[in-house]
Design a protein around this motif. Sequence first.
Motif, PDB file in Angstrom:
ATOM      1  N   MET A  25       0.831  -1.200   0.000  1.00  0.00           N
ATOM      2  CA  MET A  25       0.000   0.000   0.000  1.00  0.00           C
ATOM      3  C   MET A  25       0.869   1.254   0.000  1.00  0.00           C
ATOM      4  SD  MET A  25      -3.250   0.728   2.463  1.00  0.00           S
ATOM      5  CE  MET A  25      -2.707   2.019   3.565  1.00  0.00           C
ATOM      6  N   LYS A  26       0.487   2.222  -0.794  1.00  0.00           N
ATOM      7  CA  LYS A  26       1.241   3.466  -0.927  1.00  0.00           C
ATOM      8  C   LYS A  26       1.153   4.283   0.362  1.00  0.00           C
ATOM      9  CE  LYS A  26      -0.072   6.958  -3.805  1.00  0.00           C
ATOM     10  NZ  LYS A  26      -0.261   7.697  -5.045  1.00  0.00           N
ATOM     11  N   LYS A  27       2.314   4.690   0.891  1.00  0.00           N
ATOM     12  CA  LYS A  27       2.377   5.532   2.091  1.00  0.00           C
ATOM     13  C   LYS A  27       2.402   7.000   1.670  1.00  0.00           C
ATOM     14  CE  LYS A  27       2.851   2.778   5.709  1.00  0.00           C
ATOM     15  NZ  LYS A  27       1.702   2.649   6.564  1.00  0.00           N
ATOM     16  N   ILE A  28       1.433   7.755   2.201  1.00  0.00           N
ATOM     17  CA  ILE A  28       1.339   9.182   1.890  1.00  0.00           C
ATOM     18  C   ILE A  28       1.907   9.972   3.059  1.00  0.00           C
ATOM     19  CG2 ILE A  28      -0.232  11.103   1.390  1.00  0.00           C
ATOM     20  CD1 ILE A  28      -2.154   8.968   0.193  1.00  0.00           C
ATOM     21  N   GLY A  29       2.822  10.882   2.753  1.00  0.00           N
ATOM     22  CA  GLY A  29       3.430  11.732   3.765  1.00  0.00           C
ATOM     23  C   GLY A  29       2.978  13.173   3.602  1.00  0.00           C
ATOM     24  N   TYR A  30       3.032  13.917   4.704  1.00  0.00           N
ATOM     25  CA  TYR A  30       2.595  15.317   4.698  1.00  0.00           C
ATOM     26  C   TYR A  30       3.508  16.145   5.593  1.00  0.00           C
ATOM     27  CZ  TYR A  30      -0.576  19.337   5.451  1.00  0.00           C
ATOM     28  OH  TYR A  30      -1.136  20.590   5.530  1.00  0.00           O
ATOM     29  N   THR A  31       3.893  17.293   5.100  1.00  0.00           N
ATOM     30  CA  THR A  31       4.629  18.252   5.913  1.00  0.00           C
ATOM     31  C   THR A  31       4.210  19.653   5.480  1.00  0.00           C
ATOM     32  OG1 THR A  31       6.792  18.816   6.847  1.00  0.00           O
ATOM     33  CG2 THR A  31       6.714  18.466   4.450  1.00  0.00           C
ATOM     34  N   THR A  32       4.500  20.617   6.326  1.00  0.00           N
ATOM     35  CA  THR A  32       4.111  21.995   6.021  1.00  0.00           C
ATOM     36  C   THR A  32       5.258  22.949   6.348  1.00  0.00           C
ATOM     37  OG1 THR A  32       3.246  22.418   8.236  1.00  0.00           O
ATOM     38  CG2 THR A  32       1.698  21.543   6.611  1.00  0.00           C
ATOM     39  N   GLY A  33       5.156  24.143   5.810  1.00  0.00           N
ATOM     40  CA  GLY A  33       6.138  25.164   6.126  1.00  0.00           C
ATOM     41  C   GLY A  33       5.819  26.446   5.399  1.00  0.00           C
ATOM     42  N   VAL A  34       6.545  27.485   5.762  1.00  0.00           N
ATOM     43  CA  VAL A  34       6.427  28.757   5.060  1.00  0.00           C
ATOM     44  C   VAL A  34       7.286  28.693   3.797  1.00  0.00           C
ATOM     45  CG1 VAL A  34       6.803  31.258   5.223  1.00  0.00           C
ATOM     46  CG2 VAL A  34       6.011  29.988   7.232  1.00  0.00           C
ATOM     47  N   PHE A  35       8.480  28.109   3.925  1.00  0.00           N
ATOM     48  CA  PHE A  35       9.431  27.968   2.816  1.00  0.00           C
ATOM     49  C   PHE A  35       9.806  29.323   2.232  1.00  0.00           C
ATOM     50  CE2 PHE A  35       7.082  23.942   3.036  1.00  0.00           C
ATOM     51  CZ  PHE A  35       8.153  23.077   3.285  1.00  0.00           C
ATOM     52  N   ASP A  36       9.958  30.309   3.113  1.00  0.00           N
ATOM     53  CA  ASP A  36      10.408  31.633   2.694  1.00  0.00           C
ATOM     54  C   ASP A  36      11.926  31.602   2.612  1.00  0.00           C
ATOM     55  OD1 ASP A  36      10.045  34.273   1.932  1.00  0.00           O
ATOM     56  OD2 ASP A  36      10.087  35.042   3.976  1.00  0.00           O
ATOM     57  N   LEU A  37      12.478  32.274   1.634  1.00  0.00           N
ATOM     58  CA  LEU A  37      13.936  32.279   1.433  1.00  0.00           C
ATOM     59  C   LEU A  37      14.454  30.835   1.450  1.00  0.00           C
ATOM     60  CD1 LEU A  37      14.776  35.298   3.765  1.00  0.00           C
ATOM     61  CD2 LEU A  37      14.523  35.335   1.285  1.00  0.00           C
ATOM     62  N   PHE A  38      13.958  30.041   0.526  1.00  0.00           N
ATOM     63  CA  PHE A  38      14.237  28.598   0.466  1.00  0.00           C
ATOM     64  C   PHE A  38      15.733  28.320   0.614  1.00  0.00           C
ATOM     65  CE2 PHE A  38      14.552  24.362  -1.137  1.00  0.00           C
ATOM     66  CZ  PHE A  38      13.351  23.767  -0.764  1.00  0.00           C
ATOM     67  N   HIS A  39      16.075  27.410   1.512  1.00  0.00           N
ATOM     68  CA  HIS A  39      17.482  27.115   1.805  1.00  0.00           C
ATOM     69  C   HIS A  39      17.691  25.615   2.005  1.00  0.00           C
ATOM     70  CE1 HIS A  39      16.377  26.669   6.030  1.00  0.00           C
ATOM     71  NE2 HIS A  39      15.748  27.833   5.940  1.00  0.00           N
ATOM     72  N   ILE A  40      18.923  25.224   2.265  1.00  0.00           N
ATOM     73  CA  ILE A  40      19.312  23.811   2.368  1.00  0.00           C
ATOM     74  C   ILE A  40      18.537  23.068   3.469  1.00  0.00           C
ATOM     75  CG2 ILE A  40      21.303  24.159   3.933  1.00  0.00           C
ATOM     76  CD1 ILE A  40      21.200  21.750   0.902  1.00  0.00           C
ATOM     77  N   GLY A  41      18.178  23.744   4.534  1.00  0.00           N
ATOM     78  CA  GLY A  41      17.389  23.103   5.592  1.00  0.00           C
ATOM     79  C   GLY A  41      16.037  22.661   5.070  1.00  0.00           C
ATOM     80  N   HIS A  42      15.405  23.520   4.251  1.00  0.00           N
ATOM     81  CA  HIS A  42      14.126  23.161   3.635  1.00  0.00           C
ATOM     82  C   HIS A  42      14.309  21.943   2.730  1.00  0.00           C
ATOM     83  CE1 HIS A  42      13.099  27.680   4.027  1.00  0.00           C
ATOM     84  NE2 HIS A  42      12.438  27.033   4.969  1.00  0.00           N
ATOM     85  N   LEU A  43      15.342  22.001   1.899  1.00  0.00           N
ATOM     86  CA  LEU A  43      15.597  20.902   0.959  1.00  0.00           C
ATOM     87  C   LEU A  43      15.834  19.590   1.697  1.00  0.00           C
ATOM     88  CD1 LEU A  43      15.883  20.225  -2.046  1.00  0.00           C
ATOM     89  CD2 LEU A  43      18.338  20.627  -1.799  1.00  0.00           C
ATOM     90  N   ASN A  44      16.609  19.642   2.772  1.00  0.00           N
ATOM     91  CA  ASN A  44      16.909  18.424   3.551  1.00  0.00           C
ATOM     92  C   ASN A  44      15.657  17.815   4.160  1.00  0.00           C
ATOM     93  OD1 ASN A  44      19.616  18.530   2.965  1.00  0.00           O
ATOM     94  ND2 ASN A  44      20.179  19.574   4.848  1.00  0.00           N
ATOM     95  N   VAL A  45      14.752  18.650   4.676  1.00  0.00           N
ATOM     96  CA  VAL A  45      13.503  18.146   5.258  1.00  0.00           C
ATOM     97  C   VAL A  45      12.679  17.435   4.181  1.00  0.00           C
ATOM     98  CG1 VAL A  45      11.255  18.867   6.172  1.00  0.00           C
ATOM     99  CG2 VAL A  45      13.347  19.730   7.207  1.00  0.00           C
ATOM    100  N   LEU A  46      12.556  18.061   3.015  1.00  0.00           N
ATOM    101  CA  LEU A  46      11.766  17.460   1.938  1.00  0.00           C
ATOM    102  C   LEU A  46      12.393  16.165   1.431  1.00  0.00           C
ATOM    103  CD1 LEU A  46      10.770  20.725   0.042  1.00  0.00           C
ATOM    104  CD2 LEU A  46       9.405  19.420   1.706  1.00  0.00           C
ATOM    105  N   LYS A  47      13.712  16.159   1.324  1.00  0.00           N
ATOM    106  CA  LYS A  47      14.427  14.961   0.868  1.00  0.00           C
ATOM    107  C   LYS A  47      14.246  13.819   1.868  1.00  0.00           C
ATOM    108  CE  LYS A  47      18.638  15.788  -0.554  1.00  0.00           C
ATOM    109  NZ  LYS A  47      20.113  15.992  -0.591  1.00  0.00           N
TER     110      LYS A  47
END
Length: 137
Positions: free
Chosen positions: A1-23
């Motif tokens: 069964m496909k696992k669906i994930g969810y996260t949220t954020g402002v993602f203002d001034l997108f940076h490596i921390g944002h990318l790492n969380v999404l990855k």
Amino acid sequence: MKKIGYTTGVFDLFHIGHLNVLKRAKLECDYLIVGVSTDELCMEAKNKKPIIPFQERMEIVEAIKFVDEVVPQVNYDKEEAWNNLKFDKMFVGDDWKGTDKWNKIEEDFKKLNVEIHYFSYTAHTSSTKLREILEKI
């Protein structure tokens, strides 16, 4: 069964921390949905308007290869989000772990078989720090 994930954020001034969380989130699920906070929600919650407009922040997050779907986050009601999106896992920064609010959310989501997965916060880079630097220029 496909696992669906969810996260949220402002993602203002997108940076490596944002990318790492999404990855890292994408490694934990098959399909990743990301909620991007609206400008209005940011004003209401933090009394700060993001530097990057909402529509542009949505486009930036949509362009990330780890992200399968992007939705506007218009409020912080996680149960409402689950009712709309039916995710199996929710990804959150570990700065929220152990707080009364998130202990309650964990308890409520356990009944729905939703796992809360905490990721460590990127301390060396944050949109707040970038904003402070920009304001000095």
